[in-house]
Design a protein around this motif. Structure first.
Motif, PDB file in Angstrom:
ATOM      1  N   GLY A 171       7.320  -4.173  -5.918  1.00 26.86           N
ATOM      2  CA  GLY A 171       7.750  -3.387  -7.540  1.00 26.86           C
ATOM      3  C   GLY A 171       8.321  -4.072  -7.993  1.00 26.86           C
ATOM      4  N   GLN A 172       9.510  -4.867  -7.474  1.00 27.40           N
ATOM      5  CA  GLN A 172      10.711  -6.174  -7.872  1.00 27.40           C
ATOM      6  C   GLN A 172       9.512  -6.631  -8.910  1.00 27.40           C
ATOM      7  OE1 GLN A 172      13.349  -4.763  -8.706  1.00 27.40           O
ATOM      8  NE2 GLN A 172      14.167  -6.961  -8.589  1.00 27.40           N
ATOM      9  N   ALA A 215      18.717  -3.919 -11.559  1.00 23.90           N
ATOM     10  CA  ALA A 215      19.375  -4.328 -10.320  1.00 23.90           C
ATOM     11  C   ALA A 215      19.850  -5.521 -10.174  1.00 23.90           C
ATOM     12  CB  ALA A 215      17.705  -4.324  -9.897  1.00 23.90           C
ATOM     13  N   CYS A 224      10.514   4.233  -3.533  1.00 27.24           N
ATOM     14  CA  CYS A 224       9.908   3.746  -1.320  1.00 27.24           C
ATOM     15  C   CYS A 224      10.951   3.523  -0.873  1.00 27.24           C
ATOM     16  CB  CYS A 224       9.040   3.012  -2.184  1.00 27.24           C
ATOM     17  SG  CYS A 224       7.262   3.553  -2.651  1.00 27.24           S
ATOM     18  N   ALA A 267      11.924  -1.465   2.758  1.00 26.24           N
ATOM     19  CA  ALA A 267      11.204  -3.014   1.449  1.00 26.24           C
ATOM     20  C   ALA A 267      10.365  -3.573   0.857  1.00 26.24           C
ATOM     21  CB  ALA A 267      12.490  -4.030   2.493  1.00 26.24           C
ATOM     22  N   ASP A 317       7.406  -2.679   0.272  1.00 19.41           N
ATOM     23  CA  ASP A 317       7.086  -1.581  -1.450  1.00 19.41           C
ATOM     24  C   ASP A 317       8.427  -2.318  -2.228  1.00 19.41           C
ATOM     25  OD1 ASP A 317       5.140  -0.702  -0.545  1.00 19.41           O
ATOM     26  OD2 ASP A 317       5.626   1.715  -0.232  1.00 19.41           O
ATOM     27  N   ARG A 318       9.453  -2.162  -2.135  1.00 17.53           N
ATOM     28  CA  ARG A 318      10.167  -2.380  -3.059  1.00 17.53           C
ATOM     29  C   ARG A 318      10.499  -3.638  -3.141  1.00 17.53           C
ATOM     30  NH1 ARG A 318      13.683   0.436   0.500  1.00 17.53           N
ATOM     31  NH2 ARG A 318      14.711  -0.898   0.965  1.00 17.53           N
ATOM     32  N   ARG A 319      10.020  -4.846  -2.778  1.00 17.82           N
ATOM     33  CA  ARG A 319       8.865  -6.345  -3.328  1.00 17.82           C
ATOM     34  C   ARG A 319       8.316  -6.175  -4.301  1.00 17.82           C
ATOM     35  NH1 ARG A 319      10.476  -7.273   2.398  1.00 17.82           N
ATOM     36  NH2 ARG A 319       8.299  -7.341   2.967  1.00 17.82           N
ATOM     37  N   LEU A 377       7.816   1.660  -7.472  1.00 17.89           N
ATOM     38  CA  LEU A 377       8.326   1.507  -6.104  1.00 17.89           C
ATOM     39  C   LEU A 377       9.539   1.274  -5.742  1.00 17.89           C
ATOM     40  CD1 LEU A 377       5.046  -0.941  -6.031  1.00 17.89           C
ATOM     41  CD2 LEU A 377       5.572   1.463  -4.136  1.00 17.89           C
ATOM     42  N   CYS A 378       9.935   0.552  -6.829  1.00 24.86           N
ATOM     43  CA  CYS A 378      11.513  -0.114  -6.553  1.00 24.86           C
ATOM     44  C   CYS A 378      12.282   1.541  -6.227  1.00 24.86           C
ATOM     45  CB  CYS A 378      12.156  -0.322  -8.165  1.00 24.86           C
ATOM     46  SG  CYS A 378      11.307  -2.066  -8.433  1.00 24.86           S
ATOM     47  N   ARG A 379      12.002   2.694  -7.139  1.00 21.73           N
ATOM     48  CA  ARG A 379      12.790   4.153  -7.078  1.00 21.73           C
ATOM     49  C   ARG A 379      12.832   5.381  -6.223  1.00 21.73           C
ATOM     50  NH1 ARG A 379      12.937   5.195 -13.213  1.00 21.73           N
ATOM     51  NH2 ARG A 379      14.133   3.638 -14.134  1.00 21.73           N
TER      52      ARG A 379
END
Length: 88
Positions: free
Chosen positions: A59-60, A81, A50, A53, A55-57, A46-48
């Protein structure tokens, strides 16, 4: 879980967007159930890969859960990160 890992680790298949989406779908349920490796793999995905924002949250958050459980891959990803490489 193993199929998702195999798909993501495959040099040729792992680069395709549709394969990443399939692997992500396969990892969702185990990640929700607390499987640390699934949290780590899905968090990285998800972080890499997507673009949004939300999906990145997510993922984090998954990476943080996996890191708290001691997952080395998640710890490394969070370290990168939180401390991005300095540009020259």
């Amino acid at each position: 879980m193993r199929l998702a890992g195999w798909l993501l680790d495959s040099p040729r298949l792992g680069q395709a967007t549709s394969v990443k989406r399939l692997a992500g779908n396969l990892l969702k349920q185990p990640a929700r159930q607390g499987v640390v490796e699934a949290q780590s793999r899905l968090g990285l995905l998800l972080c890499r890969d997507c673009g949004n924002a939300r999906d990145r949250r997510i993922g984090q958050a998954l990476l943080q859960q996996a890191a708290r459980a001691g997952d080395e891959r998640a710890l490394q990803a969070l370290g990168q990160a939180e401390n991005p490489p300095l540009s020259e």
